[in-house]
Design an enzyme around this catalytic site. Structure first.
Site, PDB file in Angstrom:
ATOM      1  CG  ASP A  51      -0.402   0.134   2.196  1.00  0.00           C
ATOM      2  OD1 ASP A  51       0.826  -0.193   2.483  1.00  0.00           O
ATOM      3  OD2 ASP A  51      -0.802  -0.301   3.843  1.00  0.00           O
ATOM      4  CB  SER A  52       4.695   1.491  -0.021  1.00  0.00           C
ATOM      5  OG  SER A  52       5.038   0.418  -0.641  1.00  0.00           O
ATOM      6  CG  ASP A  90       0.590  -4.190   2.041  1.00  0.00           C
ATOM      7  OD1 ASP A  90       0.506  -4.940   2.532  1.00  0.00           O
ATOM      8  OD2 ASP A  90       1.912  -3.183   2.324  1.00  0.00           O
ATOM      9  CE  LYS A 120       3.064  -6.320   3.947  1.00  0.00           C
ATOM     10  NZ  LYS A 120       3.029  -4.984   5.081  1.00  0.00           N
ATOM     11  CD  GLU A 122      -0.057  -1.401   8.098  1.00  0.00           C
ATOM     12  OE1 GLU A 122       0.826  -1.349   7.505  1.00  0.00           O
ATOM     13  OE2 GLU A 122      -0.330  -0.658   9.563  1.00  0.00           O
ATOM     14  CD  GLU A 189       7.047  -0.337   8.200  1.00  0.00           C
ATOM     15  OE1 GLU A 189       8.263   0.554   8.126  1.00  0.00           O
ATOM     16  OE2 GLU A 189       6.236  -0.990   7.876  1.00  0.00           O
TER      17      GLU A 189
END
Length: 271
Positions: A51-52, A90, A120, A122, A189
């Protein structure tokens, strides 16, 4: 002979075997067909459609604005450029936090509409219901702990996480929960290297670090940072392998000069 080179396609099982054999796992982000071809063809183990993309492709300040439809677009483009590596996508902010049913629906859309191999997301204990639901549907899930960029407004800073004892204890507990919930791996991270080492050694699943030191089972970087496409972002953990920004600027300036002078196109470059 490395396990990476022995297999025709990298799978979640391949990553598990690599951890067991002590072979490091290489992971980079990609967001389009052209770079996915280059990265996959170079022998990468895992591509993360991160999602970066919200930052490096769309120019947003955070990862929060990117939508599920946009992630599906980027992931579909990447998949068309990949023949061998594992592709993880993501789940963007807002597509899994509210409840596990929405999380599952979001994960199913990504898998069906992109052809990706895993998702993925978070979070630790707060994300377990969603992770369990998605894994139960047969979709591989990679976790993400430590600095979680979707929570940046909660943190208020991109500083190193889990330096204090209480947060470190929660991270270790969350890591165990993610493994028990069925995650095939996780990203750590921007946490202290020795904490990452402890977590990595305590888990059976592969741990990929970014700013988490050398003791993780593998490493991931954002492609735009590693290749020097971005020049503003230079954290301590980043090793820049190229300066595409500088090289591209020079090339474009040369093109402009050649057009202005009439040097391009030459006799040999026209019909």
């Amino acid at each position: 002979m490395s396990i990476n080179k022995e297999v025709k396609r990298v799978t979640t099982n391949t990553l598990m075997m690599m951890k067991q054999a002590g072979e490091k796992i290489s992971m980079l982000t990609a967001y389009d067909y052209s770079f996915a071809r280059i990265i996959d063809g170079s022998g990468i183990d895992v591509i993360l459609v991160g999602d970066s993309a919200s930052n490096v492709m769309a120019g947003h300040e955070t990862t929060l604005p990117i939508t599920l439809d946009q992630m599906i677009y980027h992931a579909s483009s990447v998949i068309r450029g990949v023949q061998r590596c594992l592709v993880v996508v993501d789940l963007p902010f807002g597509t899994y936090q509210s409840n596990s049913e929405i999380a599952l629906a979001s994960a199913i859309r990504i898998m069906k509409e992109t052809g990706a191999h895993a998702i993925k997301l978070e979070g630790g204990a707060e994300a377990i219901d969603s992770i369990t639901k998605i894994v139960s549907a047969g979709i591989p899930v990679m976790g993400h702990l430590g600095l979680t960029p979707q929570s940046i407004y909660k943190f208020g800073t991109y500083a190193v996480r889990a330096k204090e004892e209480a947060e470190a204890a929660k991270l270790k507990s969350d890591a165990q929960l993610l493994e028990e919930a069925g995650c095939f791996g996780m990203v750590l991270e921007k946490i202290p290297a020795m904490l990452a080492k402890e977590v990595t050694e305590s888990l059976n699943i592969p741990v990929i670090g970014i700013g988490a030191g050398q003791h993780c089972d593998g490493q991931v970087l954002v492609m735009h940072d590693m290749l020097g496409i971005n020049t503003e972002f230079k954290p301590k953990f980043l090793r820049q392998y190229l300066n595409i920004f500088e090289q591209a600027t020079t090339a474009v300036q040369s093109y402009i000069a050649d057009v202005k002078s009439g040097d391009f196109p030459s006799d040999s470059e026209q019909y």
